[in-house]
Motif scaffolding. Structure first.
Motif, mmCIF file in Angstrom:
data_model
loop_
_atom_site.group_PDB
_atom_site.id
_atom_site.type_symbol
_atom_site.label_atom_id
_atom_site.label_comp_id
_atom_site.label_asym_id
_atom_site.label_seq_id
_atom_site.Cartn_x
_atom_site.Cartn_y
_atom_site.Cartn_z
ATOM 1 N N ALA A 108 0.927 -1.323 -0.099
ATOM 2 C CA ALA A 108 0.231 0.076 -0.111
ATOM 3 C C ALA A 108 0.809 1.211 0.213
ATOM 4 O O ALA A 108 0.498 2.175 -0.524
ATOM 5 C CB ALA A 108 -0.972 0.085 1.228
ATOM 6 N N TYR A 109 1.928 1.153 0.674
ATOM 7 C CA TYR A 109 2.762 2.728 0.914
ATOM 8 C C TYR A 109 4.166 2.503 0.294
ATOM 9 O O TYR A 109 4.626 1.515 -0.423
ATOM 10 C CB TYR A 109 2.919 2.756 2.420
ATOM 11 N N GLU A 110 4.762 3.834 0.013
ATOM 12 C CA GLU A 110 5.790 4.081 -0.597
ATOM 13 C C GLU A 110 6.793 3.213 0.040
ATOM 14 O O GLU A 110 6.807 2.940 1.130
ATOM 15 C CB GLU A 110 6.159 5.400 -0.803
ATOM 16 N N GLY A 111 7.856 2.659 -0.695
ATOM 17 C CA GLY A 111 8.972 1.825 -0.218
ATOM 18 C C GLY A 111 8.659 0.259 0.141
ATOM 19 O O GLY A 111 9.279 -0.420 0.831
ATOM 20 N N ASP A 112 7.512 -0.048 -0.669
ATOM 21 C CA ASP A 112 6.894 -1.440 -0.476
ATOM 22 C C ASP A 112 6.727 -1.618 0.947
ATOM 23 O O ASP A 112 6.950 -2.778 1.579
ATOM 24 C CB ASP A 112 7.872 -2.174 -0.836
ATOM 25 N N GLU A 113 5.902 -0.679 1.989
ATOM 26 C CA GLU A 113 5.583 -0.869 3.261
ATOM 27 C C GLU A 113 4.043 -0.989 3.444
ATOM 28 O O GLU A 113 3.279 -0.703 2.075
ATOM 29 C CB GLU A 113 5.797 0.357 3.954
ATOM 30 N N GLY A 114 3.537 -1.528 4.372
ATOM 31 C CA GLY A 114 2.115 -1.711 4.433
ATOM 32 C C GLY A 114 1.410 -3.150 4.200
ATOM 33 O O GLY A 114 2.205 -3.741 3.447
ATOM 34 N N PRO A 115 0.074 -2.762 3.995
ATOM 35 C CA PRO A 115 -0.520 -4.416 3.648
ATOM 36 C C PRO A 115 -0.672 -4.478 1.923
ATOM 37 O O PRO A 115 -0.346 -3.318 1.503
ATOM 38 C CB PRO A 115 -1.984 -4.040 4.161
ATOM 39 N N ASN A 116 -0.723 -5.724 1.827
ATOM 40 C CA ASN A 116 -1.083 -5.951 0.151
ATOM 41 C C ASN A 116 -2.412 -5.379 -0.404
ATOM 42 O O ASN A 116 -3.425 -5.318 0.513
ATOM 43 C CB ASN A 116 -1.234 -7.521 -0.033
ATOM 44 N N THR A 117 -2.340 -4.851 -1.467
ATOM 45 C CA THR A 117 -3.523 -4.168 -2.030
ATOM 46 C C THR A 117 -3.975 -5.049 -3.377
ATOM 47 O O THR A 117 -3.278 -5.838 -3.735
ATOM 48 C CB THR A 117 -3.174 -2.928 -2.531
ATOM 49 N N GLY A 118 -4.970 -4.757 -4.061
ATOM 50 C CA GLY A 118 -5.055 -5.289 -5.210
ATOM 51 C C GLY A 118 -4.050 -4.750 -6.323
ATOM 52 O O GLY A 118 -3.620 -5.339 -7.300
ATOM 53 N N GLY A 119 -2.998 -3.908 -5.902
ATOM 54 C CA GLY A 119 -1.987 -3.142 -6.947
ATOM 55 C C GLY A 119 -2.162 -1.950 -6.966
ATOM 56 O O GLY A 119 -3.198 -1.171 -7.389
ATOM 57 N N MET A 120 -1.035 -1.132 -6.501
ATOM 58 C CA MET A 120 -1.075 0.339 -6.432
ATOM 59 C C MET A 120 -0.378 1.090 -7.789
ATOM 60 O O MET A 120 -0.644 2.229 -7.810
ATOM 61 C CB MET A 120 -0.291 0.933 -5.354
ATOM 62 N N GLY A 121 0.022 0.259 -8.621
ATOM 63 C CA GLY A 121 0.606 0.786 -9.818
ATOM 64 C C GLY A 121 1.614 -0.093 -10.471
ATOM 65 O O GLY A 121 1.936 -1.122 -9.826
ATOM 66 N N SER A 122 2.111 0.054 -11.586
ATOM 67 C CA SER A 122 2.774 -0.597 -12.276
ATOM 68 C C SER A 122 3.625 -0.124 -13.388
ATOM 69 O O SER A 122 3.373 0.878 -13.847
ATOM 70 C CB SER A 122 1.945 -1.913 -13.068
ATOM 71 N N TYR A 123 4.705 -0.915 -14.086
ATOM 72 C CA TYR A 123 5.399 -0.363 -15.024
ATOM 73 C C TYR A 123 5.772 -1.210 -16.144
ATOM 74 O O TYR A 123 5.869 -2.439 -15.736
ATOM 75 C CB TYR A 123 6.544 0.652 -14.723
ATOM 76 N N SER A 124 6.084 -0.953 -17.427
ATOM 77 C CA SER A 124 6.688 -1.854 -18.235
ATOM 78 C C SER A 124 7.429 -1.293 -19.122
ATOM 79 O O SER A 124 7.681 -0.031 -19.064
ATOM 80 C CB SER A 124 5.532 -2.368 -19.351
ATOM 81 N N ASP A 125 8.653 -1.620 -19.882
ATOM 82 C CA ASP A 125 9.768 -1.265 -20.636
ATOM 83 C C ASP A 125 9.307 -1.036 -21.817
ATOM 84 O O ASP A 125 8.409 -1.797 -22.573
ATOM 85 C CB ASP A 125 10.908 -2.010 -20.242
#
Ligand code: AMP
Ligand code: GLY
Length: 427
Positions: free
Chosen positions: A214-231
């Motif tokens: 949930a939070y910056e730096g990969d802290e906090g509970p799991n979510t459905g997904g906070m965002g993503s990237y591809s190259d």
């Protein structure tokens, strides 16, 4: 002939599917919420729960649908694909039986073991909580604790990472899950590969990295997904081409063992010191990952759907060689205590060149309201991940009060940390 396509689901993933299809067909959509982005692209929409099988079939028949696409796993588990297929509406999404690859994690692991699918972690399945707790007590080492059924991506707890043994046992007892999988904790960097599948054909799409925590730096509970990237290539900066190829081989092995499978097959992998291992499979596009993949897909998605229906070989896929970064705005308190029912402002003007995807919001007469899930996402597209990140982050000024964002997704520092992590693991 113009196809009439019914899209089931009303999240960001489905807005991305709608955008990929709208110009090439007559699009209709149904979901439990009214997604304003989908509503604008569709010729018609209906508010229907994604699991209301008979109502969905009735709606499909009323619009003379010639194809259907199912977004969410809840609909697949309810048998929406079976019912639509049986009513003569070819559905790009697996039937209930094949969807168990996602909807039943105990089935998924046994399926991998029985079919010698590479990359399966050591696991045990349990039919009662106390037996699972005894195993946690007696086991020497870290475990991933997984309810076997669907939990919206929020059910897994990892001992040694997010929780202690005592917390994991308390969690299982409190939730009283009847079926549980305990498995080897995999250590590495996660990535996703989604494939279009029909009649044994597999067409793969670029790897994506989601951000579950949930939070910056990969802290906090799991979510459905906070965002993503591809190259701009098929793989990601912390992977080699060989890692991507190993993941594709695993997906191919699953399809070989499930010849009836049709729809999107989503592999979630952990890139470990020994190469990719399987975290899970999903029976649909990822959300957010669909928002990375579909905007750079040059091959018309409708051509994939019609080829699948006709039993033709699936088209080769072409992608823009562009990187993407997706960032979600979620209600305050999400995922543990989301502020649902709050009216939010989405300033579409300030999005600039980014793409805007509405998600689990409900459009009412007087505005847009949050639900218990993610509200909207912006996607930046660019020559590099860093460029795409700049576009996405600039667009987040669209988020008014009451919404939370992980600004670190796709940033140089976080990417470098991923690369360093894999380099350390690989020595
Ligand atoms: P799932 O619902 O199976 O995708 O699990 C949610 C998240 O839990 C994954 O994205 C991983 O971050 C984590 N997870 C699941 N299984 C494992 C495992 N065997 N080892 C380490 N982390 C895991
Ligand atoms: N982003 C993870 C999922 O769709 O399950």
């Amino acid at each position: 002939m113009t196809e009439t396509v019914l899209l089931v689901g009303g999240g960001g993933r489905e807005h991305a599917i709608a955008r990929a299809l709208a110009e090439d067909c007559e699009l209709y959509a149904c979901a439990s919420n009214r997604n304003p982005g989908i509503a604008r692209l569709a010729a018609g929409t209906e508010v229907v729960d994604e699991t209301a099988v008979e109502e969905i079939v009735a709606y499909a028949e009323s619009i003379d649908a010639t194809l259907a696409v199912v977004g969410p796993e809840s609909a697949l588990e309810a048998g929406v694909a079976d019912a639509l297929d049986d009513a003569g509406v070819y559905t790009f999404g697996p039937r209930k039986e094949e969807a168990r690859i996602e909807t039943d994690k105990a089935f998924q692991r046994r399926f991998m073991r029985d079919n010698d699918i590479p990359g399966c972690p050591a696991f045990e399945t349990f039919d009662d909580v106390e037996a699972a707790c005894d195993y946690i007590d007696s086991h020497n080492g870290d475990l991933a604790v997984k309810p076997a059924g669907l939990t919206g991506g929020k059910g897994v707890k990892v001992i040694g990472d997010q929780v202690t043994e005592a917390e994991a046992k308390a969690y299982l007892r409190e939730e009283a899950y009847d079926r549980v999988v305990l498995e080897e904790r995999l250590v590495g960097e996660e990535f996703t590969v989604q494939a279009f599948v029909a009649d044994g054909d597999v067409r793969v799409t670029p790897a994506v990295q989601d951000h579950k925590r949930a939070y910056e730096g990969d802290e906090g509970p799991n979510t459905g997904g906070m965002g993503s990237y591809s190259d701009a290539s098929l793989h990601l900066p912390f992977m080699t081409e060989g890692d991507y190829a190993a993941a594709v081989e695993i997906i191919q092995a699953v399809v070989d063992a499930l010849p009836e499978y049709k729809g999107v097959l989503y592999g979630q992998f952990m890139l470990t010191a020994d190469g990719p291992r399987v975290v899970e499979f999903n029976a649909r596009f990822g959300d957010p990952e669909a928002m990375n993949t579909l905007p750079v897909l040059r091959t018309p998605f409708i051509d994939v759907l019609t080829a699948a229906r006709e039993g033709d070989s699936l088209p080769e896929l072409h992608f823009d060689e562009q990187a993407t970064v997706c960032k979600y705005a979620v209600p305050e308190g999400y995922p543990t205590d989301p502020a649902a029912g709050a009216r939010i402002k989405v300033d579409e003007e300030s999005v600039g060149t980014a793409l805007l995807f509405y998600a689990s919001v409900d459009e009412r007469e007087d505005g847009i309201y949050t639900t218990t899930s993610r509200s909207f996402a912006v996607v930046g597209v660019g020559d590099t991940i860093e460029q795409a990140e700049g576009v996405a982050d600039g667009a987040l000024a669209a988020a008014g009060d009451g919404l939370r964002i992980r600004h670190d997704i796709g940033t140089h520092d976080l990417l470098q940390a991923r690369i360093d992590h894999v380099n350390r693991l690989r020595g």
